[in-house]
Motif scaffolding. Structure first.
Motif: not given
Length: 275
Positions: A188-191, A151-160, A183-185
């Protein structure tokens, strides 16, 4: 508006759905929109996001077809081969369907705990941003280290994260999962979906109090603005019924403000999936 952010449809086929083992025999049958519509009426649910249960393009097309005929299916999460050379063309094709919101791969079924970090897979995921597609992360706790890097590699993609990353509730394992989820939370792009919990506990003897520490960690880490209610119907039926599943979440968030409750029960799903 109450939105179920995670459920499935299928026409049961023993080979295709071989993951439904003997302990789950109760769901070895068809589950289609008509069945769910009745359940939603009884439980005051306004709409849903239908998520892939099979790793084929036919599955994605099957969900598109169902969504085109049923208004209460507000969005779908399909499957594509992210490792394929034609990934750009495939995503461009699916971008013409308004209800296709994102995609998922059953990473929990991959033997390689670093599957998410394979270069061909990363290349495919990198194309999602161009089409404003989301990605559902389906993993087991031992794969969360890779999720953090991913998830750190793609700050502009929304993940859940689906099913709060399937912690081993039945065995009472908590610490390792909790550290990595926290840590993952921080991204900010991770739900995270409050879903799939009773099937990670003991099917027959699970209790609300056994689930509580896991839900509390997720709320503390992600906050009320990045949590989505999901039922995981019909899989949830192996350990309970829809009413019980919904009640777990509504009871847990009862102390929050009305605005926060509305966000978790539907508005966050609308925001995340652009419903």
């Amino acid at each position: 508006m109450n939105i179920d952010s995670h459920q499935h449809f299928w026409k049961y086929e023993p080979v295709k759905h071989s993951w439904i083992d003997d302990d789950m025999a109760v769901i070895r049958k068809d589950f289609m929109p008509l069945d769910l519509k009745t359940v939603y009426k009884q439980n005051n649910i306004d709409g849903c996001v239908a998520v892939q249960a099979d790793q084929t393009l036919e599955e994605t097309d099957f969900l598109i077809d169902l969504a085109s005929k049923n208004d209460f299916i507000k969005g779908i999460v399909g499957w594509v081969d992210f490792s394929g050379n034609d990934i750009d063309a495939v995503l461009e094709h699916y971008s013409q369907f308004e209800k296709v919101k994102g995609f998922r791969h059953v990473v929990q079924g991959e033997a390689d705990s670093n599957f998410l970090l394979r270069s061909d897979f990363l290349n495919g995921i990198s194309k999602l941003e161009k089409y404003n597609f989301t990605y559902d992360i389906l993993v087991f706790p031992h794969q969360l280290g890779a999720v953090l890097e991913f998830v750190k590699r793609f700050p502009n993609i929304k993940f859940v994260i689906d099913h709060i990353a399937k912690p081993y509730i039945k065995d009472g394992f908590y610490e390792g999962w909790a550290v990595l989820m926290t840590e993952i939370a921080k991204q900010p792009n991770v739900y995270c979906k409050l879903s799939g919990m009773i099937t990670e506990a003991d099917y027959k003897t699970w209790t609300y109090h056994a689930l509580l520490p896991y839900m509390q960690l997720v709320l503390n880490a992600f906050g009320a603005d990045r949590i989505l209610f999901g039922s995981d119907w019909p899989v949830c039926l192996v350990a309970g019924n829809y009413e019980q599943v919904k009640k777990i979440t509504t009871e847990f968030i009862a102390e929050l403000s009305p605005e926060e409750q509305q966000a978790i029960m539907g508005l966050n799903a609308v925001k995340f999936y652009n419903l």
